[in-house]
Scaffold this motif. Sequence first.
Motif, PDB file in Angstrom:
ATOM      1  N   ASP A  99       1.781  15.781  -4.068  1.00 50.96           N
ATOM      2  CA  ASP A  99       1.451  16.616  -2.916  1.00 50.96           C
ATOM      3  C   ASP A  99       1.555  15.782  -1.641  1.00 50.96           C
ATOM      4  O   ASP A  99       0.869  14.764  -1.495  1.00 50.96           O
ATOM      5  N   ALA A 100       2.405  16.203  -0.713  1.00 47.80           N
ATOM      6  CA  ALA A 100       2.648  15.421   0.501  1.00 47.80           C
ATOM      7  C   ALA A 100       1.387  15.260   1.356  1.00 47.80           C
ATOM      8  O   ALA A 100       1.166  14.206   1.949  1.00 47.80           O
ATOM      9  N   CYS A 101       0.560  16.285   1.418  1.00 43.15           N
ATOM     10  CA  CYS A 101      -0.672  16.209   2.218  1.00 43.15           C
ATOM     11  C   CYS A 101      -1.633  15.182   1.635  1.00 43.15           C
ATOM     12  O   CYS A 101      -2.204  14.361   2.363  1.00 43.15           O
ATOM     13  N   ILE A 102      -1.810  15.221   0.332  1.00 46.01           N
ATOM     14  CA  ILE A 102      -2.701  14.256  -0.323  1.00 46.01           C
ATOM     15  C   ILE A 102      -2.138  12.855  -0.187  1.00 46.01           C
ATOM     16  O   ILE A 102      -2.868  11.894   0.075  1.00 46.01           O
ATOM     17  N   ALA A 103      -0.828  12.724  -0.350  1.00 44.86           N
ATOM     18  CA  ALA A 103      -0.192  11.406  -0.239  1.00 44.86           C
ATOM     19  C   ALA A 103      -0.390  10.815   1.149  1.00 44.86           C
ATOM     20  O   ALA A 103      -0.722   9.630   1.292  1.00 44.86           O
ATOM     21  N   LEU A 104      -0.215  11.634   2.188  1.00 42.48           N
ATOM     22  CA  LEU A 104      -0.385  11.135   3.552  1.00 42.48           C
ATOM     23  C   LEU A 104      -1.846  10.768   3.816  1.00 42.48           C
ATOM     24  O   LEU A 104      -2.135   9.746   4.441  1.00 42.48           O
ATOM     25  N   ALA A 105      -2.749  11.581   3.300  1.00 46.32           N
ATOM     26  CA  ALA A 105      -4.185  11.289   3.463  1.00 46.32           C
ATOM     27  C   ALA A 105      -4.547   9.993   2.756  1.00 46.32           C
ATOM     28  O   ALA A 105      -5.264   9.144   3.297  1.00 46.32           O
ATOM     29  N   ARG A 106      -4.047   9.830   1.529  1.00 45.99           N
ATOM     30  CA  ARG A 106      -4.376   8.627   0.762  1.00 45.99           C
ATOM     31  C   ARG A 106      -3.757   7.377   1.402  1.00 45.99           C
ATOM     32  O   ARG A 106      -4.394   6.324   1.470  1.00 45.99           O
ATOM     33  N   LEU A 107      -2.531   7.494   1.867  1.00 41.88           N
ATOM     34  CA  LEU A 107      -1.884   6.358   2.532  1.00 41.88           C
ATOM     35  C   LEU A 107      -2.686   5.944   3.765  1.00 41.88           C
ATOM     36  O   LEU A 107      -2.942   4.748   3.971  1.00 41.88           O
ATOM     37  N   THR A 108      -3.101   6.914   4.551  1.00 40.70           N
ATOM     38  CA  THR A 108      -3.886   6.619   5.748  1.00 40.70           C
ATOM     39  C   THR A 108      -5.198   5.936   5.382  1.00 40.70           C
ATOM     40  O   THR A 108      -5.590   4.934   5.998  1.00 40.70           O
TER      41      THR A 108
ATOM     42  N   VAL B 286      -9.830  10.433  -2.190  1.00 38.35           N
ATOM     43  CA  VAL B 286      -8.847   9.992  -1.202  1.00 38.35           C
ATOM     44  C   VAL B 286      -9.423   8.949  -0.266  1.00 38.35           C
ATOM     45  O   VAL B 286      -8.764   7.939   0.052  1.00 38.35           O
ATOM     46  N   THR B 287     -10.644   9.141   0.190  1.00 41.14           N
ATOM     47  CA  THR B 287     -11.238   8.212   1.147  1.00 41.14           C
ATOM     48  C   THR B 287     -12.194   7.201   0.510  1.00 41.14           C
ATOM     49  O   THR B 287     -12.847   6.450   1.211  1.00 41.14           O
ATOM     50  N   GLU B 288     -12.262   7.206  -0.813  1.00 43.95           N
ATOM     51  CA  GLU B 288     -13.119   6.241  -1.495  1.00 43.95           C
ATOM     52  C   GLU B 288     -12.420   4.892  -1.580  1.00 43.95           C
ATOM     53  O   GLU B 288     -11.207   4.816  -1.772  1.00 43.95           O
TER      54      GLU B 288
ATOM     55  N   ILE C 202       0.843  -1.199   0.000  1.00 44.99           N
ATOM     56  CA  ILE C 202       0.000   0.000   0.000  1.00 44.99           C
ATOM     57  C   ILE C 202       0.876   1.245   0.000  1.00 44.99           C
ATOM     58  O   ILE C 202       0.646   2.192  -0.764  1.00 44.99           O
ATOM     59  N   ALA C 203       1.894   1.260   0.848  1.00 43.41           N
ATOM     60  CA  ALA C 203       2.792   2.411   0.912  1.00 43.41           C
ATOM     61  C   ALA C 203       3.467   2.653  -0.435  1.00 43.41           C
ATOM     62  O   ALA C 203       3.609   3.797  -0.879  1.00 43.41           O
ATOM     63  N   GLU C 204       3.861   1.589  -1.096  1.00 41.58           N
ATOM     64  CA  GLU C 204       4.529   1.709  -2.397  1.00 41.58           C
ATOM     65  C   GLU C 204       3.583   2.208  -3.483  1.00 41.58           C
ATOM     66  O   GLU C 204       4.002   2.830  -4.453  1.00 41.58           O
ATOM     67  N   SER C 205       2.269   1.955  -3.303  1.00 46.74           N
ATOM     68  CA  SER C 205       1.300   2.314  -4.339  1.00 46.74           C
ATOM     69  C   SER C 205       0.911   3.787  -4.329  1.00 46.74           C
ATOM     70  O   SER C 205       0.347   4.291  -5.303  1.00 46.74           O
ATOM     71  N   VAL C 206       1.186   4.495  -3.247  1.00 47.34           N
ATOM     72  CA  VAL C 206       0.798   5.900  -3.137  1.00 47.34           C
ATOM     73  C   VAL C 206       1.870   6.772  -3.788  1.00 47.34           C
ATOM     74  O   VAL C 206       3.021   6.770  -3.361  1.00 47.34           O
ATOM     75  N   ALA C 207       1.466   7.508  -4.834  1.00 47.35           N
ATOM     76  CA  ALA C 207       2.459   8.259  -5.609  1.00 47.35           C
ATOM     77  C   ALA C 207       2.074   9.720  -5.818  1.00 47.35           C
ATOM     78  O   ALA C 207       2.566  10.371  -6.736  1.00 47.35           O
TER      79      ALA C 207
ATOM     80  N   ARG D  49       9.724   3.465   6.434  1.00 45.71           N
ATOM     81  CA  ARG D  49      10.602   4.309   5.613  1.00 45.71           C
ATOM     82  C   ARG D  49       9.781   5.217   4.714  1.00 45.71           C
ATOM     83  O   ARG D  49      10.106   6.394   4.536  1.00 45.71           O
ATOM     84  N   ALA D  50       8.703   4.681   4.150  1.00 43.69           N
ATOM     85  CA  ALA D  50       7.848   5.469   3.265  1.00 43.69           C
ATOM     86  C   ALA D  50       7.208   6.628   4.014  1.00 43.69           C
ATOM     87  O   ALA D  50       7.150   7.758   3.504  1.00 43.69           O
ATOM     88  N   VAL D  51       6.740   6.373   5.230  1.00 46.45           N
ATOM     89  CA  VAL D  51       6.144   7.438   6.037  1.00 46.45           C
ATOM     90  C   VAL D  51       7.188   8.486   6.391  1.00 46.45           C
ATOM     91  O   VAL D  51       6.936   9.696   6.300  1.00 46.45           O
TER      92      VAL D  51
END
Length: 203
Positions: free
Chosen positions: A79-88, A198-200, A71-76, A123-125
Amino acid sequence: MTRSLRSDALANRAGILDAARSTLALDPHASVDVIARSAGLSRRTLYGHFGDRDALIRELISTGAQRFNAIAESVADADACIALARLTARLWQEAAHVQFAAALALDEAHVEHTAAALAPLRRAVAQLVQRGQDDGSFRTDMAAPTLSRLIEEVARTVVARTDASSVRAASLAVRTVLSIAGLSWRETDSLLTAHPDVTETPA
């Protein structure tokens, strides 16, 4: 015949892991006997695949960690904020597995193995947090490693104590993590309004 036996062995192993995952999610202290019965197998068969209960749990941690790391590898998102939101949010969509892993992570006997298995995710986080600090998106009143660990610990607590079936659960997890990263609730509202995907849950 050999191929058939090997296929049966693989099926039994998978069945044991599935049974252990569901059984331990309900009762982290469930015995080997309970897990074996849940899998429809004998205790002897279970021990034929896993030397002891700890070996079984370590395998569960490893297989669960593979999902989180992927999952962490799939988030690309750039924008760091969007990436963190999507990862979560994506980690939350694995809520049942995350809650189980969180319970195991609290067991001192498996902390080191859990940490090693989740190293790629951590590491990704850490890299994501550093990127957000560098571009001014995230708070900078603490070092990136400290902020990363704080996000991890708070997220684990939210996951462990929130009803995963709640329709607002993913949004709560995202809002909590972004708040720790330094975003205000208004900024988080704007982000989620502008990026509802992001949350879908992925189709």
